[in-house]
Motif scaffolding. Structure first.
Motif, mmCIF file in Angstrom:
data_model
loop_
_atom_site.group_PDB
_atom_site.id
_atom_site.type_symbol
_atom_site.label_atom_id
_atom_site.label_comp_id
_atom_site.label_asym_id
_atom_site.label_seq_id
_atom_site.Cartn_x
_atom_site.Cartn_y
_atom_site.Cartn_z
ATOM 1 N N GLN A 2 0.649 -1.528 0.143
ATOM 2 C CA GLN A 2 -0.202 -0.302 -0.171
ATOM 3 C C GLN A 2 0.842 1.118 0.611
ATOM 4 O O GLN A 2 1.559 1.938 0.830
ATOM 5 N N PHE A 3 1.125 2.583 -1.097
ATOM 6 C CA PHE A 3 1.399 3.546 -1.415
ATOM 7 C C PHE A 3 0.943 4.427 0.044
ATOM 8 O O PHE A 3 -0.297 4.595 -0.433
ATOM 9 N N VAL A 4 1.324 4.339 0.679
ATOM 10 C CA VAL A 4 1.793 5.984 2.163
ATOM 11 C C VAL A 4 2.365 7.185 1.287
ATOM 12 O O VAL A 4 1.515 7.924 1.852
ATOM 13 N N LYS A 5 3.039 7.602 1.058
ATOM 14 C CA LYS A 5 3.562 8.686 0.556
ATOM 15 C C LYS A 5 4.978 8.665 -0.168
ATOM 16 O O LYS A 5 5.613 8.301 -0.427
ATOM 17 N N ASP A 6 5.093 9.688 -0.762
ATOM 18 C CA ASP A 6 6.765 10.110 -1.782
ATOM 19 C C ASP A 6 6.867 9.778 -0.982
ATOM 20 O O ASP A 6 7.085 10.759 -0.112
ATOM 21 N N GLY A 7 9.041 9.905 -1.577
ATOM 22 C CA GLY A 7 9.904 10.453 -0.484
ATOM 23 C C GLY A 7 10.643 10.153 -1.499
ATOM 24 O O GLY A 7 10.337 10.056 -3.267
ATOM 25 N N ASP A 8 11.781 10.632 -1.483
ATOM 26 C CA ASP A 8 12.873 11.115 -2.533
ATOM 27 C C ASP A 8 13.470 9.617 -3.383
ATOM 28 O O ASP A 8 13.979 8.881 -2.406
ATOM 29 N N ARG A 9 13.388 10.211 -4.477
ATOM 30 C CA ARG A 9 13.491 7.910 -5.377
ATOM 31 C C ARG A 9 15.309 7.861 -4.938
ATOM 32 O O ARG A 9 16.197 8.605 -4.797
ATOM 33 N N LEU A 10 15.400 6.269 -4.823
ATOM 34 C CA LEU A 10 16.817 6.350 -4.611
ATOM 35 C C LEU A 10 17.272 5.611 -5.920
ATOM 36 O O LEU A 10 18.033 4.754 -5.334
ATOM 37 N N SER A 11 16.167 5.680 -7.107
ATOM 38 C CA SER A 11 16.948 5.118 -8.251
ATOM 39 C C SER A 11 18.334 5.786 -9.184
ATOM 40 O O SER A 11 18.973 5.398 -9.738
ATOM 41 N N GLY A 12 18.322 7.150 -8.271
ATOM 42 C CA GLY A 12 19.745 7.983 -8.553
ATOM 43 C C GLY A 12 19.241 9.132 -9.817
ATOM 44 O O GLY A 12 20.168 9.274 -10.659
ATOM 45 N N ARG A 13 18.045 8.317 -10.426
ATOM 46 C CA ARG A 13 17.268 9.171 -11.470
ATOM 47 C C ARG A 13 16.890 10.360 -10.854
ATOM 48 O O ARG A 13 16.165 10.183 -10.251
ATOM 49 N N ALA A 14 16.852 11.160 -11.945
ATOM 50 C CA ALA A 14 16.489 12.640 -11.105
ATOM 51 C C ALA A 14 14.767 12.913 -11.666
ATOM 52 O O ALA A 14 14.790 12.107 -12.456
ATOM 53 N N SER A 15 13.925 13.310 -10.308
ATOM 54 C CA SER A 15 12.011 13.358 -11.505
ATOM 55 C C SER A 15 12.423 14.410 -12.335
ATOM 56 O O SER A 15 12.780 15.576 -12.521
ATOM 57 N N ALA A 16 11.310 14.497 -13.139
ATOM 58 C CA ALA A 16 11.040 15.199 -13.822
ATOM 59 C C ALA A 16 10.848 16.882 -13.528
ATOM 60 O O ALA A 16 11.213 17.693 -14.028
ATOM 61 N N GLU A 17 10.211 17.204 -12.204
ATOM 62 C CA GLU A 17 10.520 17.994 -11.633
ATOM 63 C C GLU A 17 11.061 19.032 -11.500
ATOM 64 O O GLU A 17 11.923 19.888 -11.159
ATOM 65 N N ALA A 18 12.647 17.565 -10.918
ATOM 66 C CA ALA A 18 13.936 18.068 -10.465
ATOM 67 C C ALA A 18 14.965 19.064 -11.827
ATOM 68 O O ALA A 18 15.156 19.659 -11.937
#
Length: 197
Positions: free
Chosen positions: A156-172
């Motif tokens: 169950q998804f609860v909330k967003d967090g910083d991605r650990l993939s090393g890949r930046a988000s589009a927002e960044a």
């Protein structure tokens, strides 16, 4: 976390955690093994309530394994699912001050949102977000290895967090554009090197 009125066995726990290595929409083969769905659950060392629940479920799995897998007694040196991030992953800052366990399943977990509605977009649940993960602990005795493993149930998804993939988000990467805003560059304000002229 609201888990009231949910059917729980002695070996099953819903773990509030941050997830990592999330292979939850497509199974993945590790080192040529059978492809499985898997996730790593990071539990803060300060979350004593969850850690105690995990301990009790592991103990229940050991008792179950004593009769069903290990000929009436609990063997010494069992492989255990809960590991210390400070010891086992000292170079990964995301694992510091956390315990972690890796849960796997041959079957796809159901992945739902906060309202228990199915999530179909794999980009919505990713390594680094916070989830509730249902895990069933079970004893194993295979190829000379004996221990307790963590079976992946549902997520169950609860909330967003910083991605650990090393890949930046589009927002960044991007700023929002006005509807009529030009997207091409222009004069740089400084001389280009020869090869770009």
């Amino acid at each position: 976390m609201a888990t009231a009125n949910k059917t729980m066995s002695a070996t099953k726990v819903v773990i509030p955690c941050r997830i990592s290595f999330a292979n939850i929409f497509e199974p993945k083969s590790i080192n040529g093994s059978e492809a499985k769905y898997s996730v790593s659950c990071l539990i803060p060392k300060t979350d004593k309530k969850t850690l105690l629940a995990i301990h009790k479920a592991i103990e229940a799995a050991k008792e179950d394994g004593k009769t069903r897998k290990w000929s009436g007694k609990i063997p010494p040196n069992l492989k255990m699912p809960l590991r210390d991030g400070d010891i086992d992953r000292p170079d990964d800052e995301n694992y510091q001050e956390h315990f972690f366990l890796n849960a796997t399943s041959k079957d796809a977990p159901q992945v739902v949102d906060r309202h228990v509605q199915p999530i179909l977009d794999p980009m919505m649940v990713y390594s680094g977000c916070y989830c509730n993960v249902s895990v069933n602990f079970y004893a194993f005795n295979a190829n000379g290895n004996r221990g307790v493993a963590a079976g992946l149930g549902n997520i169950q998804f609860v909330k967003d967090g910083d991605r650990l993939s090393g890949r930046a988000s589009a927002e960044a990467d991007f700023d929002a554009l006005e509807d009529d805003e030009e997207v091409l560059g222009g004069d740089s304000g400084e001389e280009l090197p020869d090869y770009l002229r």
